[in-house]
Design an enzyme around this catalytic site. Structure first.
Site, short mmCIF file in Angstrom:
data_model
loop_
_atom_site.label_atom_id
_atom_site.label_comp_id
_atom_site.label_asym_id
_atom_site.label_seq_id
_atom_site.Cartn_x
_atom_site.Cartn_y
_atom_site.Cartn_z
N CYS A 114 0.78 -1.19 -0.10
CA CYS A 114 0.00 -0.04 -0.02
C CYS A 114 0.69 1.31 -0.09
O CYS A 114 0.10 2.15 -0.20
CB CYS A 114 -0.92 0.06 1.25
SG CYS A 114 -1.98 -1.47 1.34
N HIS A 260 -3.15 7.34 2.25
CA HIS A 260 -3.82 6.12 1.81
C HIS A 260 -5.05 5.53 2.44
O HIS A 260 -5.47 5.89 3.57
CB HIS A 260 -2.79 5.09 2.47
CG HIS A 260 -3.19 3.65 2.03
ND1 HIS A 260 -3.67 3.24 1.00
CD2 HIS A 260 -3.14 2.62 2.96
CE1 HIS A 260 -3.92 1.86 1.06
NE2 HIS A 260 -3.56 1.40 2.32
N ASN A 290 -9.93 -0.36 -0.04
CA ASN A 290 -8.33 -0.31 -0.14
C ASN A 290 -7.82 -0.89 -1.48
O ASN A 290 -7.95 -2.08 -1.62
CB ASN A 290 -7.94 -0.96 1.09
CG ASN A 290 -6.18 -1.15 1.21
OD1 ASN A 290 -5.52 -0.64 0.45
ND2 ASN A 290 -5.70 -1.43 2.33
O1 UT7 Z 1 -3.44 -0.86 3.93
C1 UT7 Z 1 -3.01 -0.96 5.18
C2 UT7 Z 1 -3.04 -2.16 5.91
N1 UT7 Z 1 -4.47 -2.42 6.51
C3 UT7 Z 1 -5.10 -1.68 7.39
O2 UT7 Z 1 -4.61 -0.69 7.78
C4 UT7 Z 1 -6.14 -2.38 8.05
C5 UT7 Z 1 -6.20 -2.26 9.38
N2 UT7 Z 1 -7.31 -2.88 10.13
C6 UT7 Z 1 -8.54 -2.48 10.12
O3 UT7 Z 1 -8.74 -1.59 9.40
C7 UT7 Z 1 -9.42 -2.97 11.15
O4 UT7 Z 1 -8.82 -3.67 12.24
C8 UT7 Z 1 -10.26 -3.94 10.68
C9 UT7 Z 1 -11.47 -3.24 9.66
C10 UT7 Z 1 -9.85 -4.94 9.56
C11 UT7 Z 1 -11.19 -4.67 11.63
O5 UT7 Z 1 -12.06 -3.95 12.53
P1 UT7 Z 1 -11.57 -4.15 14.11
O6 UT7 Z 1 -12.41 -2.83 14.96
O7 UT7 Z 1 -10.27 -4.21 14.41
O8 UT7 Z 1 -12.31 -5.56 14.54
P2 UT7 Z 1 -11.74 -6.71 14.82
O9 UT7 Z 1 -10.62 -7.29 13.97
O10 UT7 Z 1 -11.03 -6.60 16.43
O11 UT7 Z 1 -12.81 -7.70 14.95
C12 UT7 Z 1 -14.01 -7.42 15.78
C13 UT7 Z 1 -15.14 -8.61 15.29
C14 UT7 Z 1 -14.50 -10.06 15.50
O12 UT7 Z 1 -15.69 -10.83 16.14
P3 UT7 Z 1 -15.43 -11.36 17.88
O13 UT7 Z 1 -14.23 -12.13 17.65
O14 UT7 Z 1 -15.32 -9.72 18.62
O15 UT7 Z 1 -16.62 -12.10 17.91
C15 UT7 Z 1 -14.51 -10.39 14.08
O16 UT7 Z 1 -14.62 -11.75 13.70
O17 UT7 Z 1 -15.76 -8.11 14.17
C16 UT7 Z 1 -15.64 -9.55 13.41
N3 UT7 Z 1 -15.37 -9.39 11.95
C17 UT7 Z 1 -16.58 -9.02 11.24
N4 UT7 Z 1 -17.76 -9.11 11.38
C18 UT7 Z 1 -18.74 -8.79 10.39
C19 UT7 Z 1 -14.44 -9.18 11.43
N5 UT7 Z 1 -14.71 -8.90 10.01
C20 UT7 Z 1 -16.20 -9.00 9.92
C21 UT7 Z 1 -17.12 -8.77 8.89
N6 UT7 Z 1 -18.40 -8.50 9.23
N7 UT7 Z 1 -16.60 -8.43 7.65
#
Ligand code: UT7
Length: 336
Positions: A114, A260, A290
């Protein structure tokens, strides 16, 4: 003669096929609401079966050449930032050169995921200031949908395909504006938090639908999302301060933040850190998701097309990527 690098043309391309959150929620257990709330993403564009990354790159590049009022024959070097090359080799840049009808001048790829465009702009700027090239075509192009695991809701909701391009020209340093400078970083100790481990197979035919690829032998993005998020917010907050300090500028000197586009929450956090109101920050993540190395040039093009850029304004471009690799560029706008 002392030289500086100026942006003289811009172009962008997004594939026709749009995949909405609603459609995605029929494929994996997710919802439009979850994706919007946690990421700001509403939809993403998906490359057609018959297209390759080079095709996306060519479309944006041709537009940038037209915008600059020049042809491929006026170009001295061509660089493609991409994580999703058409093939392992030759470089996507050489394929793009051929498809644009160019010949002879150097062409190469840069891989910093990225941060690819930010890295490439820094590299090319240094080369142009040294007098090595007069005009460079710089493209960020990605078909991230080809390396996404479409059964993994943690990652498949986040990415999209597209390309953005700029034409750069070296001009006398006394001419106002142009590149101010850049800072780049990498810390490989984080490499396991965001990666696609297996061999990429960009030519795999879409067996399951018009965009899903046959799983065998194809790379899939793996990410520890919340850990990436935490480090991204910290490092981006640091790097925007660092690049301003390096060139003796202040937060209040920045007219536009061109970040980004990974997650609206990361963007907002950087804007807050810089004490910038959100209307001075480009946000395209909702429509594009992204797009990796295409994201910064697509955001820049979006700003340009809105006719919001004025000569003399200061732009801060920044990105954070797998590696982790991150960086920032400062550009004094000079294109009227
Ligand atoms: O390009 C540069 C690199 N990439 C990034 O910068 C991405 C960086 N990360 C993020 O943007 C965020 O961490 C995410 C959007 C990927 C995830 O958001 P989060 O607030 O950090 O959520 P999390 O990973 O802590 O997950 C929270 C919950 C989990 O469920 P439990 O374990 O709490 O029951 C996940 O399984 O959300 C669940 N979850 C989803 N639920 C519905 C993860 N993906 C999804 C989804 N739909 N697509």
């Amino acid at each position: 003669m002392m030289l500086n690098t100026h942006i003289i043309g811009l172009g962008a391309y997004l594939p026709e096929r749009i995949l909405s959150n609603v459609e995605l929620s029929t494929m994996v257990e997710t919802s439009d609401e979850w994706i919007r709330e946690r990421t700001g993403i509403k939809q993403r564009h998906i490359i057609a079966k018959a297209q390759h990354t080079s095709d996306l790159a060519v479309a944006a590049a041709q537009q940038a050449l037209d915008d600059a009022g020049i042809s491929i024959d006026d170009i001295d070097a061509l660089v493609v930032a991409t994580t999703t090359p058409d093939m392992i080799f030759p470089s996507t840049a050489s394929i793009v050169q051929y498809k644009l009808g160019g010949k002879g001048f150097p062409a190469w790829d840069i891989q910093a995921v990225c941060s690819g465009f930010v890295y490439a702009l820094a590299q090319v700027d240094g080369m142009m200031k040294s007098g090595m090239f007069k005009r460079v075509l710089l493209i960020g192009a990605e078909s991230m949908s080809r390396i996404v695991d479409w059964t993994d809701r943690n990652t498949c909701v986040l990415f999209g395909d597209g390309s953005g391009a700029v034409v750069l020209e070296a001009k006398d340093k006394n001419i106002q504006g142009g590149m101010v400078g850049s800072v780049l970083h990498c810390d490989g100790s984080y490499r396991h938090l965001l990666m696609a481990e297996h061999q990429y197979n960009g030519n795999a035919p879409g067996e399951m639908s018009d965009f899903r690829v046959d799983a065998a032998g194809v790379a899939a993005i793996e990410m520890k999302g919340n850990e990436v998020f935490r480090v991204a917010v910290t490092k981006l907050g640091e790097v925007v301060g660092e690049v301003l300090d390096k060139y003796h500028l202040k937060q209040s000197d920045v007219d536009w933040l061109v970040p980004h586009q990974a997650n609206i929450r990361i963007l907002k956090s950087t804007a807050k850190k810089m004490k910038m109101t959100e209307d001075r920050m480009v946000v395209t993540v909702g429509e594009h998701a992204n797009t990796s190395s295409a994201s910064v040039p697509l955001a820049l093009h979006h700003l340009y097309k809105q006719n919001k850029l004025e000569v003399g304004q200061l732009l801060l471009l920044e990105a954070f990527a797998g590696g982790f690799a991150w960086g920032a560029n400062l550009v004094r706008w000079s294109k009227s």
